[in-house]
Motif scaffolding. Structure first.
Motif, PDB file in Angstrom:
ATOM      1  N   MET A 164     -13.027  28.795  18.797  1.00 40.43           N
ATOM      2  CA  MET A 164     -12.702  29.484  16.708  1.00 40.43           C
ATOM      3  C   MET A 164     -14.902  28.547  17.226  1.00 40.43           C
ATOM      4  SD  MET A 164      -9.716  29.437  16.675  1.00 40.43           S
ATOM      5  CE  MET A 164      -9.284  28.805  15.088  1.00 40.43           C
ATOM      6  N   ASN A 165     -15.467  28.048  17.513  1.00 46.47           N
ATOM      7  CA  ASN A 165     -17.065  29.124  17.194  1.00 46.47           C
ATOM      8  C   ASN A 165     -17.744  30.040  17.169  1.00 46.47           C
ATOM      9  OD1 ASN A 165     -17.787  25.912  14.809  1.00 46.47           O
ATOM     10  ND2 ASN A 165     -16.754  25.006  17.358  1.00 46.47           N
ATOM     11  N   ALA A 166     -16.720  30.499  17.737  1.00 50.49           N
ATOM     12  CA  ALA A 166     -17.438  31.801  18.506  1.00 50.49           C
ATOM     13  C   ALA A 166     -17.132  33.052  17.009  1.00 50.49           C
ATOM     14  CB  ALA A 166     -17.580  33.009  19.360  1.00 50.49           C
ATOM     15  N   GLU A 167     -19.010  33.940  17.212  1.00 48.66           N
ATOM     16  CA  GLU A 167     -19.178  35.082  16.017  1.00 48.66           C
ATOM     17  C   GLU A 167     -19.326  36.723  16.980  1.00 48.66           C
ATOM     18  OE1 GLU A 167     -22.298  33.873  13.093  1.00 48.66           O
ATOM     19  OE2 GLU A 167     -20.852  32.272  12.801  1.00 48.66           O
ATOM     20  N   ILE A 210     -23.819  29.254  21.573  1.00 50.62           N
ATOM     21  CA  ILE A 210     -22.824  30.641  22.304  1.00 50.62           C
ATOM     22  C   ILE A 210     -23.192  31.594  20.942  1.00 50.62           C
ATOM     23  CG2 ILE A 210     -20.957  29.054  22.777  1.00 50.62           C
ATOM     24  CD1 ILE A 210     -19.628  29.438  20.399  1.00 50.62           C
ATOM     25  N   ASN A 211     -23.712  31.497  19.413  1.00 49.18           N
ATOM     26  CA  ASN A 211     -23.948  32.540  19.057  1.00 49.18           C
ATOM     27  C   ASN A 211     -25.867  33.068  19.186  1.00 49.18           C
ATOM     28  OD1 ASN A 211     -21.661  32.665  18.423  1.00 49.18           O
ATOM     29  ND2 ASN A 211     -21.807  30.963  16.725  1.00 49.18           N
ATOM     30  N   ASP A 212     -25.482  33.909  20.663  1.00 48.99           N
ATOM     31  CA  ASP A 212     -27.038  34.107  20.788  1.00 48.99           C
ATOM     32  C   ASP A 212     -27.516  35.604  20.786  1.00 48.99           C
ATOM     33  OD1 ASP A 212     -25.571  35.050  22.774  1.00 48.99           O
ATOM     34  OD2 ASP A 212     -27.248  33.533  24.345  1.00 48.99           O
ATOM     35  N   ALA A 213     -27.387  36.217  19.040  1.00 46.98           N
ATOM     36  CA  ALA A 213     -27.201  37.446  19.243  1.00 46.98           C
ATOM     37  C   ALA A 213     -28.635  37.788  19.303  1.00 46.98           C
ATOM     38  CB  ALA A 213     -26.617  38.083  18.488  1.00 46.98           C
ATOM     39  N   HIS A 214     -29.376  36.907  18.144  1.00 48.95           N
ATOM     40  CA  HIS A 214     -30.864  36.643  18.431  1.00 48.95           C
ATOM     41  C   HIS A 214     -31.415  36.850  19.303  1.00 48.95           C
ATOM     42  CE1 HIS A 214     -29.700  32.829  17.645  1.00 48.95           C
ATOM     43  NE2 HIS A 214     -31.154  32.466  17.889  1.00 48.95           N
ATOM     44  N   GLU A 231     -24.320  22.160  16.696  1.00 43.11           N
ATOM     45  CA  GLU A 231     -24.970  23.052  17.980  1.00 43.11           C
ATOM     46  C   GLU A 231     -23.915  23.825  18.293  1.00 43.11           C
ATOM     47  OE1 GLU A 231     -26.772  18.358  18.381  1.00 43.11           O
ATOM     48  OE2 GLU A 231     -25.260  18.423  18.935  1.00 43.11           O
ATOM     49  N   ILE A 232     -22.618  23.597  18.402  1.00 39.57           N
ATOM     50  CA  ILE A 232     -21.997  24.881  20.009  1.00 39.57           C
ATOM     51  C   ILE A 232     -21.873  26.054  18.726  1.00 39.57           C
ATOM     52  CG2 ILE A 232     -20.078  25.409  19.986  1.00 39.57           C
ATOM     53  CD1 ILE A 232     -18.931  22.824  20.860  1.00 39.57           C
ATOM     54  N   ARG A 233     -22.345  26.508  17.883  1.00 33.71           N
ATOM     55  CA  ARG A 233     -22.909  27.040  17.188  1.00 33.71           C
ATOM     56  C   ARG A 233     -23.948  27.984  18.122  1.00 33.71           C
ATOM     57  NH1 ARG A 233     -20.937  25.226  11.766  1.00 33.71           N
ATOM     58  NH2 ARG A 233     -18.584  25.376  12.063  1.00 33.71           N
ATOM     59  N   ASN A 269     -24.790  34.497  26.172  1.00 33.98           N
ATOM     60  CA  ASN A 269     -23.676  33.497  25.791  1.00 33.98           C
ATOM     61  C   ASN A 269     -22.744  34.068  24.868  1.00 33.98           C
ATOM     62  OD1 ASN A 269     -25.215  32.261  27.866  1.00 33.98           O
ATOM     63  ND2 ASN A 269     -26.031  30.572  26.182  1.00 33.98           N
ATOM     64  N   SER A 270     -23.182  35.157  23.496  1.00 37.85           N
ATOM     65  CA  SER A 270     -22.003  35.119  22.985  1.00 37.85           C
ATOM     66  C   SER A 270     -21.081  36.327  24.079  1.00 37.85           C
ATOM     67  CB  SER A 270     -22.905  35.995  21.628  1.00 37.85           C
ATOM     68  OG  SER A 270     -21.724  36.730  20.978  1.00 37.85           O
ATOM     69  N   ALA A 271     -21.676  36.969  24.585  1.00 42.82           N
ATOM     70  CA  ALA A 271     -21.024  38.415  25.465  1.00 42.82           C
ATOM     71  C   ALA A 271     -19.844  37.516  26.653  1.00 42.82           C
ATOM     72  CB  ALA A 271     -21.592  39.057  26.270  1.00 42.82           C
ATOM     73  N   ILE A 272     -20.159  36.688  27.029  1.00 39.79           N
ATOM     74  CA  ILE A 272     -19.474  35.861  27.665  1.00 39.79           C
ATOM     75  C   ILE A 272     -18.966  35.555  27.104  1.00 39.79           C
ATOM     76  CG2 ILE A 272     -19.537  33.491  28.360  1.00 39.79           C
ATOM     77  CD1 ILE A 272     -22.535  33.832  29.763  1.00 39.79           C
ATOM     78  N   MET A 273     -18.153  34.555  25.597  1.00 42.29           N
ATOM     79  CA  MET A 273     -17.683  34.084  24.745  1.00 42.29           C
ATOM     80  C   MET A 273     -16.623  34.764  24.804  1.00 42.29           C
ATOM     81  SD  MET A 273     -18.468  30.659  24.693  1.00 42.29           S
ATOM     82  CE  MET A 273     -19.656  30.480  25.865  1.00 42.29           C
TER      83      MET A 273
END
Length: 409
Positions: free
Chosen positions: A283-286, A165-169, A160-162, A174-178
């Motif tokens: 640690m769940n970010a890509e 935060i991994n919202d490139a699509h 759920e966290i991934r 959010n991914s950029a913020i991470m």
């Protein structure tokens, strides 16, 4: 011009066999190639270079430099900066994009409420210091808007966290913020007022600023205008230990939490937020960390964050007080320039004296000063040494990113 010769080197490293190939360049090729690789340029009164010779795209230069002139109250204000990124390009790129505008706005408001001829230099110092802190706080606020506290993700699964935060699509906000919170950058800024007689230098991290001043006697003097926010600085270590009593490993092996050399930076929220943010979110970010195992090694030491500061030191210099007949130039550099002198074990003041002495001798003042100083640090007239540093065929970087900005005042 004789053809370039391919040779072998051990890079002068004890215990290493001479098994790396390099190309021995001669003049005029060595000078032109160094200028190209270092992106040597001159903008008005300012020379600059930024050098990372490793050709691997994954090892590309994470330094950035900014040269801007602002039309504000009283005339043209000169803004110069060197940002030294680490762990990735995201934070340093964002700082280069956003921080000058934040400081310009702060300066505009500060000057709006002060008489230009009588304003307090402390107001400009505050504009610089507050601008840097504001930039870093905005990174924090963006992250906390997604996860305001630990409880906001405690009940969520990693899946759920991934998904959050991994919202490139979905555009990748959010991914950029991470990424901007997971990477970091040091900051070094100079600001010169329209009279060119008042100078401010703001430093956060371990980049360095050196003012060269020609005295009435003709002798040149080197003054260090930056702070050294690093685990080798006893004052910085003592401050961290005071803020984290009974935590013996808050500084370990001259590194904060045993992990990072600098004691002040923007970004690097691994050292500014509770460890659960790193364990569950970062640690769940890509893409993730380059070395996740190293991150895991220090998380148990993160007990009472923050450990890194975003408060810059600012020095003000009244150049008029130095004397109207004196000449000046200002060197801004990333710590890569210092590292090139590592084997000499020279103190920072000795290095500053050396740089000013070199720049003011042998008609160097008529050349691109930044390029000349880089060439000297790489080996000077020793073409073989300079060639090794430029062309050695290694699978990873053999020197730190090195950026130099020199303004003639």
């Amino acid at each position: 011009m004789s053809p370039a010769a391919v040779k072998l080197t051990n890079m002068g490293w004890p215990g290493e066999d001479a098994h790396w190939r390099y190309t021995h360049l001669t003049e005029p090729l060595i000078s032109s190639e160094l200028a190209r690789l270092a992106a040597a340029s001159t903008t008005g009164d300012t020379d600059s270079v930024s050098f990372q010779p490793c050709p691997d795209p994954d090892q590309s230069n994470q330094d950035r430099s900014i040269i801007q002139d602002w039309q504000l109250f009283g005339g043209t204000w000169s803004f110069r900066a060197v940002f030294d990124g680490h762990a990735g390009h995201d934070t340093v790129d964002y700082a280069a994009q956003e921080l000058p505008g934040i400081i310009k706005e702060n300066l505009f408001h500060s000057l709006s409420f002060n008489n230009f001829d009588e304003f307090d230099s402390a107001a400009v110092s505050s504009a610089l210091r507050d601008g840097i802190a504001t930039f870093d706080q905005r990174l924090t606020d963006d992250l906390l808007h997604i996860f305001p506290d630990v409880s906001s993700f405690a009940s969520l699964s990693d899946v759920e966290i991934r998904a959050i935060i991994n919202d490139a699509h979905k555009g990748g906000r959010n991914s950029a913020i991470m990424r901007k919170c997971m990477r970091g950058s040091t900051i070094l800024i100079s600001l010169l007022d329209p009279s060119r007689l008042r100078l401010w230098v703001a430093s956060l991290g371990d980049c360095q600023a050196v003012l060269g001043t020609q005295l009435p006697s003709g002798r040149w003097q080197a003054s260090i205008l930056s702070s050294f926010h690093n685990g080798q600085n006893e004052a910085e270590v003592s401050q961290i230990r005071r803020e984290h009593p009974n935590e013996q490993e808050c500084v370990l092996n001259e590194r904060v939490l045993g992990a990072i050399a600098v004691t002040r930076a923007v970004g690097d929220h691994l050292f500014k937020l509770p460890s659960l943010y790193t364990q569950r979110v970062f640690m769940n970010a890509e893409p993730g960390f380059m070395f996740s195992s190293k991150v895991e090694d220090f998380l148990d030491r993160n007990l009472t964050p923050p450990y890194l500061s975003n408060r810059a030191d600012v020095q003000f210099v009244d150049l008029k007080a130095c004397g109207e007949t004196e000449r000046h130039f200002l060197i801004l550099c990333s710590d890569g320039l210092l590292d090139l002198y590592y084997d000499s074990a020279m103190e920072l003041q000795d290095l500053a004296d050396l740089w000013v002495k070199y720049i003011t001798e042998d008609n160097v003042l008529s050349q691109n000063l930044a390029l000349s100083l880089l060439r000297e640090a790489l080996g000077g007239t020793d073409d073989e040494k300079v060639s090794r540093m430029m062309t050695v065929e290694m699978g990873t970087r053999w020197m730190d990113d090195t950026t130099i900005v020199i303004q003639k005042i």
